[in-house]
Design a protein around this motif. Sequence first.
Motif, PDB file in Angstrom:
ATOM      1  N   HIS A 107       0.924  -1.432  -0.403  1.00 17.03           N
ATOM      2  CA  HIS A 107      -0.462  -0.226  -0.166  1.00 17.03           C
ATOM      3  C   HIS A 107       0.816   1.001   0.005  1.00 17.03           C
ATOM      4  O   HIS A 107       0.220   2.268  -0.547  1.00 17.03           O
ATOM      5  CB  HIS A 107      -0.730   0.199   1.402  1.00 17.03           C
ATOM      6  N   GLY A 108       2.068   1.184   0.567  1.00 12.13           N
ATOM      7  CA  GLY A 108       2.271   2.259   0.777  1.00 12.13           C
ATOM      8  C   GLY A 108       3.894   2.750  -0.434  1.00 12.13           C
ATOM      9  O   GLY A 108       4.582   1.470  -0.521  1.00 12.13           O
ATOM     10  N   ILE A 109       4.692   3.671   0.409  1.00  8.36           N
ATOM     11  CA  ILE A 109       5.970   4.233   0.140  1.00  8.36           C
ATOM     12  C   ILE A 109       6.809   3.789   0.765  1.00  8.36           C
ATOM     13  O   ILE A 109       6.675   4.176   1.943  1.00  8.36           O
ATOM     14  CB  ILE A 109       6.368   5.621  -0.671  1.00  8.36           C
ATOM     15  N   LYS A 110       8.016   3.103   0.739  1.00  8.57           N
ATOM     16  CA  LYS A 110       9.183   3.342   2.315  1.00  8.57           C
ATOM     17  C   LYS A 110      10.743   3.885   1.959  1.00  8.57           C
ATOM     18  O   LYS A 110      10.509   4.656   1.134  1.00  8.57           O
ATOM     19  CB  LYS A 110      10.510   1.213   2.189  1.00  8.57           C
ATOM     20  N   PHE A 111      10.576   4.685   3.053  1.00  2.00           N
ATOM     21  CA  PHE A 111      11.215   5.584   2.491  1.00  2.00           C
ATOM     22  C   PHE A 111      12.270   5.895   3.734  1.00  2.00           C
ATOM     23  O   PHE A 111      13.098   6.863   3.679  1.00  2.00           O
ATOM     24  CB  PHE A 111      10.657   6.904   2.700  1.00  2.00           C
ATOM     25  N   ILE A 112      12.331   5.225   5.136  1.00  4.55           N
ATOM     26  CA  ILE A 112      13.567   5.152   5.404  1.00  4.55           C
ATOM     27  C   ILE A 112      13.189   4.199   7.044  1.00  4.55           C
ATOM     28  O   ILE A 112      12.647   3.512   6.710  1.00  4.55           O
ATOM     29  CB  ILE A 112      13.595   6.272   6.840  1.00  4.55           C
ATOM     30  N   ALA A 113      14.327   3.558   6.837  1.00  5.88           N
ATOM     31  CA  ALA A 113      14.672   1.849   7.927  1.00  5.88           C
ATOM     32  C   ALA A 113      13.853   1.346   7.126  1.00  5.88           C
ATOM     33  O   ALA A 113      13.232   0.208   6.556  1.00  5.88           O
ATOM     34  CB  ALA A 113      14.753   2.205   8.562  1.00  5.88           C
ATOM     35  N   SER A 114      12.968   1.132   8.644  1.00  4.75           N
ATOM     36  CA  SER A 114      11.429   0.325   8.582  1.00  4.75           C
ATOM     37  C   SER A 114      10.171   1.130   8.561  1.00  4.75           C
ATOM     38  O   SER A 114       9.225   0.893   9.302  1.00  4.75           O
ATOM     39  CB  SER A 114      11.729  -0.327   9.685  1.00  4.75           C
ATOM     40  N   SER A 115      10.253   2.285   7.620  1.00  7.38           N
ATOM     41  CA  SER A 115       9.059   3.614   8.020  1.00  7.38           C
ATOM     42  C   SER A 115       8.509   3.346   6.420  1.00  7.38           C
ATOM     43  O   SER A 115       9.153   3.454   5.535  1.00  7.38           O
ATOM     44  CB  SER A 115       9.305   4.619   8.397  1.00  7.38           C
ATOM     45  N   TRP A 116       7.111   3.177   6.554  1.00  7.26           N
ATOM     46  CA  TRP A 116       6.193   4.220   5.034  1.00  7.26           C
ATOM     47  C   TRP A 116       5.631   4.526   4.989  1.00  7.26           C
ATOM     48  O   TRP A 116       4.790   4.979   5.635  1.00  7.26           O
ATOM     49  CB  TRP A 116       5.668   2.160   4.745  1.00  7.26           C
ATOM     50  N   LEU A 117       5.222   5.561   3.922  1.00  5.60           N
ATOM     51  CA  LEU A 117       4.113   6.156   3.944  1.00  5.60           C
ATOM     52  C   LEU A 117       3.362   5.803   3.496  1.00  5.60           C
ATOM     53  O   LEU A 117       2.861   4.773   1.787  1.00  5.60           O
ATOM     54  CB  LEU A 117       4.948   7.127   2.647  1.00  5.60           C
ATOM     55  N   VAL A 118       2.042   5.948   3.099  1.00  2.00           N
ATOM     56  CA  VAL A 118       0.771   5.476   3.082  1.00  2.00           C
ATOM     57  C   VAL A 118      -0.249   6.234   3.196  1.00  2.00           C
ATOM     58  O   VAL A 118      -0.355   6.976   3.909  1.00  2.00           O
ATOM     59  CB  VAL A 118       0.173   4.080   4.534  1.00  2.00           C
ATOM     60  N   PRO A 119      -1.405   6.013   2.083  1.00  2.78           N
ATOM     61  CA  PRO A 119      -2.785   6.494   2.400  1.00  2.78           C
ATOM     62  C   PRO A 119      -3.192   6.404   3.573  1.00  2.78           C
ATOM     63  O   PRO A 119      -3.770   5.646   3.792  1.00  2.78           O
ATOM     64  CB  PRO A 119      -3.381   5.993   0.842  1.00  2.78           C
ATOM     65  N   LYS A 120      -3.930   8.135   3.103  1.00  2.00           N
ATOM     66  CA  LYS A 120      -4.081   8.207   4.638  1.00  2.00           C
ATOM     67  C   LYS A 120      -6.211   7.036   4.732  1.00  2.00           C
ATOM     68  O   LYS A 120      -6.263   6.310   6.323  1.00  2.00           O
ATOM     69  CB  LYS A 120      -4.863   9.535   5.124  1.00  2.00           C
ATOM     70  N   ASP A 121      -6.317   7.334   4.598  1.00  3.68           N
ATOM     71  CA  ASP A 121      -7.611   6.244   4.064  1.00  3.68           C
ATOM     72  C   ASP A 121      -7.133   4.841   3.881  1.00  3.68           C
ATOM     73  O   ASP A 121      -7.755   3.305   4.082  1.00  3.68           O
ATOM     74  CB  ASP A 121      -8.760   6.874   2.574  1.00  3.68           C
ATOM     75  N   LYS A 122      -6.007   4.154   4.265  1.00  2.20           N
ATOM     76  CA  LYS A 122      -6.251   3.030   4.287  1.00  2.20           C
ATOM     77  C   LYS A 122      -5.047   2.424   5.524  1.00  2.20           C
ATOM     78  O   LYS A 122      -5.496   1.092   6.223  1.00  2.20           O
ATOM     79  CB  LYS A 122      -4.351   2.319   2.404  1.00  2.20           C
ATOM     80  N   VAL A 123      -5.075   3.448   6.391  1.00  2.00           N
ATOM     81  CA  VAL A 123      -4.615   3.502   8.114  1.00  2.00           C
ATOM     82  C   VAL A 123      -5.193   2.294   8.253  1.00  2.00           C
ATOM     83  O   VAL A 123      -4.973   1.270   9.214  1.00  2.00           O
ATOM     84  CB  VAL A 123      -4.142   4.384   8.000  1.00  2.00           C
ATOM     85  N   LYS A 124      -6.743   2.405   8.321  1.00  2.00           N
ATOM     86  CA  LYS A 124      -6.985   1.753   9.489  1.00  2.00           C
ATOM     87  C   LYS A 124      -7.550   0.736   9.121  1.00  2.00           C
ATOM     88  O   LYS A 124      -6.831  -0.451  10.542  1.00  2.00           O
ATOM     89  CB  LYS A 124      -8.818   2.226   8.878  1.00  2.00           C
ATOM     90  N   ASP A 125      -7.187  -0.364   7.406  1.00  2.22           N
ATOM     91  CA  ASP A 125      -7.531  -1.112   7.107  1.00  2.22           C
ATOM     92  C   ASP A 125      -5.789  -1.946   7.924  1.00  2.22           C
ATOM     93  O   ASP A 125      -5.778  -2.929   7.880  1.00  2.22           O
ATOM     94  CB  ASP A 125      -7.343  -1.244   5.757  1.00  2.22           C
ATOM     95  N   ILE A 126      -4.896  -1.508   7.158  1.00  2.00           N
ATOM     96  CA  ILE A 126      -3.466  -2.072   7.635  1.00  2.00           C
ATOM     97  C   ILE A 126      -2.974  -1.564   9.567  1.00  2.00           C
ATOM     98  O   ILE A 126      -2.802  -2.829   9.750  1.00  2.00           O
ATOM     99  CB  ILE A 126      -2.637  -0.655   6.729  1.00  2.00           C
ATOM    100  N   THR A 127      -3.467  -1.242   9.691  1.00  2.00           N
ATOM    101  CA  THR A 127      -3.356  -1.242  11.057  1.00  2.00           C
ATOM    102  C   THR A 127      -4.479  -2.340  12.046  1.00  2.00           C
ATOM    103  O   THR A 127      -4.028  -3.333  13.449  1.00  2.00           O
ATOM    104  CB  THR A 127      -3.306  -0.115  12.112  1.00  2.00           C
ATOM    105  N   GLU A 128      -5.853  -2.568  11.417  1.00  2.00           N
ATOM    106  CA  GLU A 128      -6.248  -3.518  11.851  1.00  2.00           C
ATOM    107  C   GLU A 128      -5.831  -5.289  11.419  1.00  2.00           C
ATOM    108  O   GLU A 128      -5.593  -6.205  12.474  1.00  2.00           O
ATOM    109  CB  GLU A 128      -7.801  -3.466  11.503  1.00  2.00           C
TER     110      GLU A 128
END
Length: 312
Positions: A75-96
């Motif tokens: 869903h997202g773009i990896k940008f540093i180490a263990s972090s990704w940028l993801v669309p705000k409207d996907k956050v709920k599904d991802i965190t679940e």
Amino acid sequence: MTNDIKVLNGLVAISLDITIWSGKRKMQAEDFGINKNELPPAEISDLGAKKLCPPEKMRIFLALKARCVTLLDRHGIKFIASSWLVPKDKVKDITEELERIKLEFQQEKAAFLTDYASIIKEWIARHPQWETMLANSVPSVDYVSSKLLFGWKSFRFSLAKDSNIAEDVKRLADSVFTDIARQASEAYRDVFADRTQLTQRSLGPLRVMETKLTGLQFIEPRVAQAAQLIRTALDEAPDKGPIQGADLSRLLGLVCLLRDAEALEDYTTRMVEGQSASGLLAGLATPITMEESVPSMPMIRQSAVIASQGLW
């Protein structure tokens, strides 16, 4: 600038914080019954590590971490180490989904720690000649527990007064294409290379990339066009049975295009300017021989390392 701010406001960073016990400790001179002063200096040698636990016992934790990485990559773009940028409207599904994986991790951790003493005892029994060395190095169950942790953090960006937001957003779009190039290269290697036909399941990587691009299409018009290009190719492919001939050629051409971030940017710019996805895909399906070069077919190159988007 208002639109650029909307782009950044549409993204959330998710950072994984998962640690897994290695099951090892550094070898010491004493383990070999020699004086450490007799060893070469650490600058030129080391003694390696001793395995204190069966490596297979850690595989489930590594697999669960890999599932998290796959989820965020989807869903997202990896940008540093263990972090990704993801669309705000996907956050709920991802965190679940992260919560579900976390529960599995905790259950596996509890089971492992419950059996820890017997696991170590059996491991030492399998290597009786090294019993003293292993037994003297085994850490406590509390120590191991502290090395098996699962968590994540999410955060939003705040802009500094001197932030060059337009340049930041451009870098985000570039990173999307670079990330797609990486995924396409993996798909080519694992699925498409040297195939005379494809199954319907083989289209899975393209569907994953299309979903990802659709979720990130608000970043820049060319991202939306890249999603449309893949969507059109999938719509034009047979929906049942093997994929071969011209259909295979068109899909292979698309994957080769996706492997090259610069070529993909060029093609999607053409789409923004009015060229159709179907027309561009038809050009990609043109057969290529060693004796001829087809201008519409992008050259394949290694995908670049994704930068930090210039956001900090």
